[in-house]
Design an enzyme around this catalytic site. Sequence first.
Site, PDB file in Angstrom:
ATOM      1  N   TYR A 151       0.839  -1.202   0.000  1.00 39.62           N
ATOM      2  CA  TYR A 151       0.000   0.000   0.000  1.00 39.62           C
ATOM      3  C   TYR A 151       0.875   1.253   0.000  1.00 39.62           C
ATOM      4  O   TYR A 151       0.615   2.216  -0.747  1.00 39.62           O
ATOM      5  CB  TYR A 151      -0.901  -0.007   1.237  1.00 39.62           C
ATOM      6  CG  TYR A 151      -1.599   1.303   1.510  1.00 39.62           C
ATOM      7  CD1 TYR A 151      -2.692   1.707   0.743  1.00 39.62           C
ATOM      8  CD2 TYR A 151      -1.160   2.153   2.537  1.00 39.62           C
ATOM      9  CE1 TYR A 151      -3.336   2.919   0.994  1.00 39.62           C
ATOM     10  CE2 TYR A 151      -1.794   3.358   2.787  1.00 39.62           C
ATOM     11  CZ  TYR A 151      -2.873   3.733   2.022  1.00 39.62           C
ATOM     12  OH  TYR A 151      -3.507   4.925   2.259  1.00 39.62           O
ATOM     13  N   HIS A 152       1.915   1.238   0.805  1.00 40.08           N
ATOM     14  CA  HIS A 152       2.830   2.381   0.885  1.00 40.08           C
ATOM     15  C   HIS A 152       3.528   2.616  -0.446  1.00 40.08           C
ATOM     16  O   HIS A 152       3.632   3.755  -0.922  1.00 40.08           O
ATOM     17  CB  HIS A 152       3.849   2.129   1.999  1.00 40.08           C
ATOM     18  CG  HIS A 152       4.816   3.241   2.205  1.00 40.08           C
ATOM     19  ND1 HIS A 152       6.112   3.191   1.734  1.00 40.08           N
ATOM     20  CD2 HIS A 152       4.689   4.440   2.816  1.00 40.08           C
ATOM     21  CE1 HIS A 152       6.737   4.309   2.059  1.00 40.08           C
ATOM     22  NE2 HIS A 152       5.901   5.086   2.713  1.00 40.08           N
TER      23      HIS A 152
END
Length: 273
Positions: A151-152
Amino acid sequence: MKMLLLVNETDFQVQLSEFSFERRFDERGAIEWMQENWSKSFMFSALYAALVFGGQHHMKTRAKLNLRVPLVLWSLSLAVFSIIGAVRTGSYMFHILSSCGFKHSICDQSFYIGPVSKFWAYAFVLSKAPELGDTVFIVLRKQKLIFLHWYHHITVLLYSWYSYKDMVAGGGWFMTMNYSVHALMYSYYAARAAGLRVPRPFAVLITSAQIAQMGMGLTVSGLVYSWMQQGNCHSHLDNITWATLMYLSYLLLFSNFFYHTYVRCHAKTTKTD
């Protein structure tokens, strides 16, 4: 190196020392290219997600790969890149802070076109695409892939390309902080991959620095919004909204990671002992 003077749109002078490749860098061309092509970050993100989750499925019935040497070289390369980036962008931010103060360091757009920083600003946003390669090692070595990791990677890529094209306020802080944290993080990864024993407090320091980065990111976003109302801090409401949501989600996720990795785990170990 050559000493240059930059006079930006707010009529102050910053004296910095440039390497020849930094001086020759065409920042206007870079900004124009990103304005035309920033949406390709969605293509990279989609391809990344497909390869990551497809790769995990592919590796289910196969033996994990060692990849120690490639991982050391990969992490070491990114560590060196991040260290140099942190030093160069940090030097520019220091000049802005010492010359014109905190507000100017956030609102001024010269970070994107100024001496030294212009090259490293563009290098930063471009690096978010190859950095996706971090996950390849996790997949091929069959390590646990947490939500925070992928996600990052995706959101930083999307936001970096989206923001660079508009030269929004706050970019100098966002990029310099990220370079600095990555300098620590990839150095740690390189040392671990090489088989070196790194003291546990160093890992705690890295996650703490990441949490502090997210807190500062929220602070900068809030200040940009406040000062934008006065007409002297260039940004867009959409950009500030996305930045706030992104940094808030990071703050929660990294704090949760810190708690479960260092606090709760330590408490369980102590209780067992």
